[in-house]
Enzyme design. Sequence first.
Site, PDB file in Angstrom:
ATOM      1  NE  ARG A   1      51.930   3.894   5.169  1.00  0.00           N
ATOM      2  CZ  ARG A   1      51.137   4.779   5.740  1.00  0.00           C
ATOM      3  NH1 ARG A   1      51.330   6.043   5.505  1.00  0.00           N
ATOM      4  NH2 ARG A   1      50.178   4.408   6.550  1.00  0.00           N
TER       5      ARG A   1
ATOM      6  CB  SER B   1      47.353  12.075   4.436  1.00  0.00           C
ATOM      7  OG  SER B   1      47.150  11.463   3.193  1.00  0.00           O
TER       8      SER B   1
ATOM      9  CG  HIS C   1      47.611   8.396  -1.391  1.00  0.00           C
ATOM     10  ND1 HIS C   1      47.502   9.633  -0.778  1.00  0.00           N
ATOM     11  CD2 HIS C   1      47.328   7.478  -0.440  1.00  0.00           C
ATOM     12  CE1 HIS C   1      47.141   9.461   0.493  1.00  0.00           C
ATOM     13  NE2 HIS C   1      47.039   8.159   0.719  1.00  0.00           N
TER      14      HIS C   1
ATOM     15  CE  LYS D   1      43.273   8.038   9.093  1.00  0.00           C
ATOM     16  NZ  LYS D   1      43.824   7.715   7.757  1.00  0.00           N
TER      17      LYS D   1
HETATM   18  O1  PNS Z   1      43.261   6.158   3.976  1.00  0.00           O
HETATM   19  P1  PNS Z   1      42.578   5.458   5.121  1.00  0.00           P
HETATM   20  O2  PNS Z   1      42.031   6.469   6.117  1.00  0.00           O
HETATM   21  O3  PNS Z   1      43.421   4.417   5.782  1.00  0.00           O
HETATM   22  O4  PNS Z   1      41.335   4.681   4.466  1.00  0.00           O
HETATM   23  C1  PNS Z   1      40.434   3.932   5.252  1.00  0.00           C
HETATM   24  C2  PNS Z   1      39.137   3.700   4.456  1.00  0.00           C
HETATM   25  C3  PNS Z   1      38.505   5.040   4.071  1.00  0.00           C
HETATM   26  C4  PNS Z   1      39.453   2.899   3.193  1.00  0.00           C
HETATM   27  C5  PNS Z   1      38.178   2.878   5.375  1.00  0.00           C
HETATM   28  O5  PNS Z   1      37.919   3.612   6.544  1.00  0.00           O
HETATM   29  C6  PNS Z   1      36.867   2.538   4.672  1.00  0.00           C
HETATM   30  O6  PNS Z   1      36.818   1.604   3.883  1.00  0.00           O
HETATM   31  N1  PNS Z   1      35.792   3.316   4.935  1.00  0.00           N
HETATM   32  C7  PNS Z   1      34.509   3.103   4.297  1.00  0.00           C
HETATM   33  C8  PNS Z   1      33.486   2.528   5.290  1.00  0.00           C
HETATM   34  C9  PNS Z   1      33.651   1.032   5.429  1.00  0.00           C
HETATM   35  O7  PNS Z   1      33.415   0.257   4.516  1.00  0.00           O
HETATM   36  N2  PNS Z   1      34.063   0.601   6.645  1.00  0.00           N
HETATM   37  C10 PNS Z   1      34.226  -0.807   6.965  1.00  0.00           C
HETATM   38  C11 PNS Z   1      35.594  -1.368   6.560  1.00  0.00           C
HETATM   39  S1  PNS Z   1      36.887  -0.674   7.518  1.00  0.00           S
END
Ligand code: PNS
Length: 162
Positions: free
Chosen positions: A91, A129, A18, A42
């Site tokens: 990645r 993570s 990150h 999660k």
């Molecule tokens: O690190 P991650 O878990 O891959 O991140 C995913 C994250 C948190 C960026 C994604 O779940 C997100 O954007 N959540 C906010 C809610 C949202 O906008 N959801 C719709 C798009 S997926």
Amino acid sequence: MKTKVICPGSFDPVTLGHIDIITRASKMFDHVVVGVLNNLAKTPSFSTEERIELLREATRDLDNIEIVGFDGLLADYTRQRGITAIVKGLRAVSDFEYEFQQALINKKLNSDLETLFLTCSSDYMYLSSSIVKQVAALGGDISSFVPACVHDRILERLGTSK
Ligand code: PNS
């Protein structure tokens, strides 16, 4: 016009992968918002406040970074804040399908929003993570996976401190 972008993620906890992406974004754009969000798929090990605190500590040398936590849609937050792009690390091919889906959904929800992908550094291809959590829980050494300044705090939470 100044460019304002967001690096969103769950950061549960922050890893060197990150930090690599955030640091590179901070060199390319005027202002980088690091969005600590909840991924509804999660269950986090660290609270949002803890994740923000760890990120603040790990990015204290970067002066165009802002760490924020919020609930709701990324597409709405970026619209409210005048953020033009999401910056994410890719990645491997295995990340692509999931990231591509999110990029398309975010574009559908906010047509002004672009998603940019940075290829991750080869040093961190394998890092996530969840891998950090597993290694720590089983007593492994996570010192080459997480920022040194927050290593002890992460280890304290994740399990066996050796
Ligand atoms: O690190 P991650 O878990 O891959 O991140 C995913 C994250 C948190 C960026 C994604 O779940 C997100 O954007 N959540 C906010 C809610 C949202 O906008 N959801 C719709 C798009 S997926």
